[in-house]
Design a protein around this motif. Structure first.
Motif, PDB file in Angstrom:
ATOM      1  N   THR A 148       0.841  -1.194   0.000  1.00  0.00           N
ATOM      2  CA  THR A 148       0.000   0.000   0.000  1.00  0.00           C
ATOM      3  C   THR A 148       0.879   1.247   0.000  1.00  0.00           C
ATOM      4  O   THR A 148       2.062   1.182   0.325  1.00  0.00           O
ATOM      5  N   ALA A 149       0.269   2.379  -0.363  1.00  0.00           N
ATOM      6  CA  ALA A 149       0.962   3.652  -0.266  1.00  0.00           C
ATOM      7  C   ALA A 149       0.538   4.348   1.018  1.00  0.00           C
ATOM      8  O   ALA A 149      -0.654   4.502   1.281  1.00  0.00           O
ATOM      9  N   ASP A 150       1.536   4.704   1.799  1.00  0.00           N
ATOM     10  CA  ASP A 150       1.346   5.572   2.954  1.00  0.00           C
ATOM     11  C   ASP A 150       0.463   5.028   4.069  1.00  0.00           C
ATOM     12  O   ASP A 150      -0.407   5.727   4.601  1.00  0.00           O
ATOM     13  N   ALA A 151       0.713   3.791   4.449  1.00  0.00           N
ATOM     14  CA  ALA A 151       0.041   3.234   5.629  1.00  0.00           C
ATOM     15  C   ALA A 151       0.515   3.956   6.886  1.00  0.00           C
ATOM     16  O   ALA A 151       1.601   4.543   6.905  1.00  0.00           O
ATOM     17  N   VAL A 208      -4.764   4.211   2.025  1.00  0.00           N
ATOM     18  CA  VAL A 208      -5.932   4.368   1.170  1.00  0.00           C
ATOM     19  C   VAL A 208      -5.767   3.545  -0.106  1.00  0.00           C
ATOM     20  O   VAL A 208      -6.672   2.831  -0.516  1.00  0.00           O
ATOM     21  N   SER A 209      -4.594   3.630  -0.736  1.00  0.00           N
ATOM     22  CA  SER A 209      -4.463   2.990  -2.048  1.00  0.00           C
ATOM     23  C   SER A 209      -3.450   1.851  -2.035  1.00  0.00           C
ATOM     24  O   SER A 209      -2.538   1.809  -1.212  1.00  0.00           O
ATOM     25  N   GLU A 210      -3.627   0.963  -3.005  1.00  0.00           N
ATOM     26  CA  GLU A 210      -2.693  -0.133  -3.207  1.00  0.00           C
ATOM     27  C   GLU A 210      -1.455   0.382  -3.942  1.00  0.00           C
ATOM     28  O   GLU A 210      -1.562   1.213  -4.853  1.00  0.00           O
ATOM     29  N   PHE A 211      -0.293  -0.118  -3.583  1.00  0.00           N
ATOM     30  CA  PHE A 211       0.927   0.125  -4.349  1.00  0.00           C
ATOM     31  C   PHE A 211       1.844  -1.047  -4.049  1.00  0.00           C
ATOM     32  O   PHE A 211       2.396  -1.147  -2.958  1.00  0.00           O
ATOM     33  N   LEU A 212       1.950  -1.955  -5.016  1.00  0.00           N
ATOM     34  CA  LEU A 212       2.572  -3.257  -4.755  1.00  0.00           C
ATOM     35  C   LEU A 212       4.094  -3.181  -4.795  1.00  0.00           C
ATOM     36  O   LEU A 212       4.675  -2.222  -5.315  1.00  0.00           O
ATOM     37  N   LEU A 213       4.723  -4.232  -4.304  1.00  0.00           N
ATOM     38  CA  LEU A 213       6.179  -4.330  -4.357  1.00  0.00           C
ATOM     39  C   LEU A 213       6.670  -4.163  -5.793  1.00  0.00           C
ATOM     40  O   LEU A 213       7.653  -3.459  -6.041  1.00  0.00           O
ATOM     41  N   SER A 214       5.970  -4.785  -6.748  1.00  0.00           N
ATOM     42  CA  SER A 214       6.378  -4.649  -8.156  1.00  0.00           C
ATOM     43  C   SER A 214       6.286  -3.184  -8.598  1.00  0.00           C
ATOM     44  O   SER A 214       7.126  -2.705  -9.371  1.00  0.00           O
ATOM     45  N   ASP A 215       5.303  -2.458  -8.083  1.00  0.00           N
ATOM     46  CA  ASP A 215       5.181  -1.025  -8.399  1.00  0.00           C
ATOM     47  C   ASP A 215       6.359  -0.237  -7.822  1.00  0.00           C
ATOM     48  O   ASP A 215       6.818   0.745  -8.419  1.00  0.00           O
ATOM     49  N   ILE A 216       6.814  -0.653  -6.653  1.00  0.00           N
ATOM     50  CA  ILE A 216       7.932   0.042  -5.999  1.00  0.00           C
ATOM     51  C   ILE A 216       9.222  -0.153  -6.805  1.00  0.00           C
ATOM     52  O   ILE A 216       9.970   0.801  -7.028  1.00  0.00           O
ATOM     53  N   PHE A 217       9.455  -1.391  -7.271  1.00  0.00           N
ATOM     54  CA  PHE A 217      10.640  -1.636  -8.101  1.00  0.00           C
ATOM     55  C   PHE A 217      10.572  -0.819  -9.387  1.00  0.00           C
ATOM     56  O   PHE A 217      11.568  -0.253  -9.833  1.00  0.00           O
ATOM     57  N   ASP A 218       9.374  -0.769  -9.974  1.00  0.00           N
ATOM     58  CA  ASP A 218       9.213   0.012 -11.206  1.00  0.00           C
ATOM     59  C   ASP A 218       9.458   1.502 -10.935  1.00  0.00           C
ATOM     60  O   ASP A 218      10.097   2.189 -11.730  1.00  0.00           O
ATOM     61  N   TYR A 235     -10.168 -14.747  -4.372  1.00  0.00           N
ATOM     62  CA  TYR A 235     -10.054 -13.432  -3.738  1.00  0.00           C
ATOM     63  C   TYR A 235      -8.999 -13.461  -2.633  1.00  0.00           C
ATOM     64  O   TYR A 235      -8.996 -14.361  -1.789  1.00  0.00           O
ATOM     65  N   ILE A 236      -8.136 -12.477  -2.680  1.00  0.00           N
ATOM     66  CA  ILE A 236      -7.109 -12.301  -1.647  1.00  0.00           C
ATOM     67  C   ILE A 236      -7.476 -11.067  -0.847  1.00  0.00           C
ATOM     68  O   ILE A 236      -7.673  -9.983  -1.411  1.00  0.00           O
ATOM     69  N   ASP A 237      -7.583 -11.232   0.451  1.00  0.00           N
ATOM     70  CA  ASP A 237      -7.925 -10.104   1.323  1.00  0.00           C
ATOM     71  C   ASP A 237      -6.611  -9.524   1.851  1.00  0.00           C
ATOM     72  O   ASP A 237      -5.946 -10.132   2.669  1.00  0.00           O
ATOM     73  N   GLY A 238      -6.230  -8.364   1.345  1.00  0.00           N
ATOM     74  CA  GLY A 238      -4.960  -7.779   1.795  1.00  0.00           C
ATOM     75  C   GLY A 238      -3.922  -7.842   0.699  1.00  0.00           C
ATOM     76  O   GLY A 238      -4.257  -7.829  -0.486  1.00  0.00           O
ATOM     77  N   ALA A 239      -2.656  -7.927   1.104  1.00  0.00           N
ATOM     78  CA  ALA A 239      -1.556  -7.829   0.136  1.00  0.00           C
ATOM     79  C   ALA A 239      -1.613  -8.979  -0.876  1.00  0.00           C
ATOM     80  O   ALA A 239      -1.632 -10.141  -0.485  1.00  0.00           O
ATOM     81  N   VAL A 240      -1.610  -8.658  -2.150  1.00  0.00           N
ATOM     82  CA  VAL A 240      -1.583  -9.720  -3.174  1.00  0.00           C
ATOM     83  C   VAL A 240      -0.155 -10.150  -3.491  1.00  0.00           C
ATOM     84  O   VAL A 240       0.065 -11.141  -4.170  1.00  0.00           O
TER      85      VAL A 240
END
Lengths: 245, 260
Positions: free
Chosen positions: A59-62, A82-92, B172-177
């Motif tokens: 996530t972004a900004d937990a 609030v928003s998702e930001f995945l590990l893959s997004d961070i590397f990118d 469905y994954i609840d939380g970090a995918v």
């Protein structure tokens, strides 16, 4: 402060990490990184309110209200985001020049701020197989600045020669239980600050590479009452101590 | 037609020597029940793909079920090193294809895009490209810029533990995918294990993994334990300590191996 407290290296190191974070920066830490996780929240509550916190939790900004003593990839690090930001997004993000700070560590660190998390001995026939560098080989050369930390300060950790160069790149600071190094002339680490319980002679004795003072060398400013209150409030579980055995 | 099966039957479809991508990250939402069943059925010579692995990889190392690991990190975070993985590598029984987590992702993306390799920004100054051969340097045909590339990794099977699935394989994954959606798209086959299986007409949340990509789905309650599966359960610290103190006793308590 009303009572006398004995400060631990983890307290100094966490506050030192927080002080190096600037307002508005995008900051990442990975697995097994309890001090950086706490330090980022400390900085955000203290002087860097607009810093953006990114982690493996995706996530972004937990704004976590609790930190684990066992993991820094868990669901607690998604709290308040609030928003998702995945590990893959961070590397990118780092690859395209958009990541400001990465907290990374190594079993060995050399005077160029390069790190080894691959193996002690040879890579192919290791004496000790280490966990691996996680994101560091991709992040260290691409992030704007990396802050490395190490929970031990001795000639086996801060070495003249790495057994394996897992990652190299934009190391700006290295923080140990005794001191802070900063990259200086010719890209070499120089002594930037010493924590209160240590001395220049101790640093020289326990460092595997040649120690010179950085032009900005200074005495570490005492932890302020405000920093201390925030540290205790943020890290109620004492997760910052969990890397020290 | 329902894709629901038992975890025993799902594991039964895995060939010795298969390349498996395991979902989850470190001690979180890894397919541990599936791993126990792989061990029970005596699977051998597996190769694993993981960004950051922990108990899943270490259990398979303990059971001597793996010959190689493609990963960025294998360890138990603040609990310590992965003892059996480490021993397996040091004895030369397990080959480490040491990636950066980002190059595991890039290699999987190459498979997603249907191309043989993927450029990646990074690895400057690292010895890993030379030591592992996983990263090579090419000259960009457009800009003539030196660029690192990683070969495509196409898992035979991605095994992903999820919170909820239906009989058609929607999950469905609840939380970090984590990297699970990338693994699901990169793999030849996808096997889902789930804490709960529902009727596909009764979804109240939106699954991230579409059923058409999934071949089989199996119920596995507490299927990531003693790791976490948020928000249902967190890491069972006592169990992880018990494992690290005596992995063999832990494994014998969990799995009766069928082939010995």
């Amino acid at each position: 402060m009303s009572s006398i407290i004995t400060l631990e290296p983890a307290d100094y190191m966490t506050v030192a990490m927080a002080r190096l974070i600037q307002d508005g920066e995008r900051i990442f830490h990975g697995v097994a990184s309890p001090m950086p996780a706490v330090a980022i929240q400390l900085a955000k509550k203290h002087h860097a309110k607009k810093a953006v916190y990114l982690s493996i939790a995706g996530t972004a900004d937990a704004v976590p209200t609790e930190f684990s003593r066992h993991t820094t990839a868990g669901a607690n690090l998604r709290e308040g985001a609030v928003s998702e930001f995945l590990l893959s997004d961070i590397f990118d993000l780092s690859a395209r020049g958009g990541l400001d700070v990465a907290f990374l560590s190594g079993a060995q660190i050399d005077e160029y701020g390069r790190l080894n998390l691959s193996a002690i001995g040879s890579f192919q026939q290791p004496k000790v197989r280490l966990p691996g560098g996680a994101g560091s080989a991709a992040l260290l050369p691409t992030v704007k600045r990396a802050i490395l930390w190490k929970t031990t300060h001795d000639t086996r950790s801060l070495v003249e020669k790495l057994d394996v160069i897992t990652a190299a790149g934009n190391t700006e600071y290295v923080i140990t239980p005794l001191a802070i190094f900063k990259r200086g002339k010719q890209g070499k680490l120089q002594l930037y600050s010493i924590f209160p319980e240590s001395s220049f002679d101790e640093i020289v004795e326990k460092t595997g590479f040649k120690v010179e003072k950085h032009p900005q060398y200074h005495v570490f400013e005492p932890i302020t009452e405000r920093e201390w209150e925030l540290l205790l409030e943020i890290d109620k579980n004492g997760s910052r101590f969990s890397e020290f055995r | 037609m329902s894709k629901q099966t038992s975890i025993q039957e799902a594991v039964g479809t895995i060939d010795n020597g298969a390349l498996l991508a395991l979902g989850g990250n470190a001690l979180h939402r890894s397919p541990i029940a599936f791993v126990f069943e792989l061990i029970r059925q005596g699977k051998k010579d597996l190769s694993l793909i993981k960004t950051a692995g922990a108990l899943d990889v270490d259990l398979l190392a303990l059971a001597k079920s793996i010959r190689s690991v493609h990963a960025g990190y294998i360890g138990f975070e603040m609990f310590g090193l992965a003892p059996n993985y480490r021993r397996g590598v040091q004895k030369g029984e397990i080959t480490v294809h040491e990636h950066a987590c980002a190059s595991v992702i890039a290699a999987l993306r190459a498979s997603i895009y249907g191309v043989p390799f993927q450029p990646i920004h990074g690895f400057q100054g690292s010895s890993l490209p030379e030591l592992t051969g996983l990263i090579k340097w090419i000259t960009c045909p457009f800009t003539e810029k030196k660029t690192a590339v990683v070969e495509a990794l196409r898992p035979d099977v991605a095994v992903i533990h999820t919170n909820i699935a239906d009989e058609q394989g929607n999950a469905y994954i609840d939380g970090a995918v984590f990297e699970d959606l990338i693994m699901a798209k990169a793999a030849r086959r996808v096997i889902i294990t789930a804490e709960k299986i529902i009727d596909s007409a009764t979804w109240t949340v939106q699954p991230q993994i579409p059923g058409f990509l999934v071949e089989q789905v199996a119920l596995a309650e507490k299927g990531a334990a003693p790791g976490s599966c948020a928000p249902l359960y967190s890491i069972d610290e006592k169990e992880i300590h018990r494992y690290l103190e005596n992995p063999q006793a832990f494994l014998e308590r969990k799995v009766v191996v069928s082939h010995v």
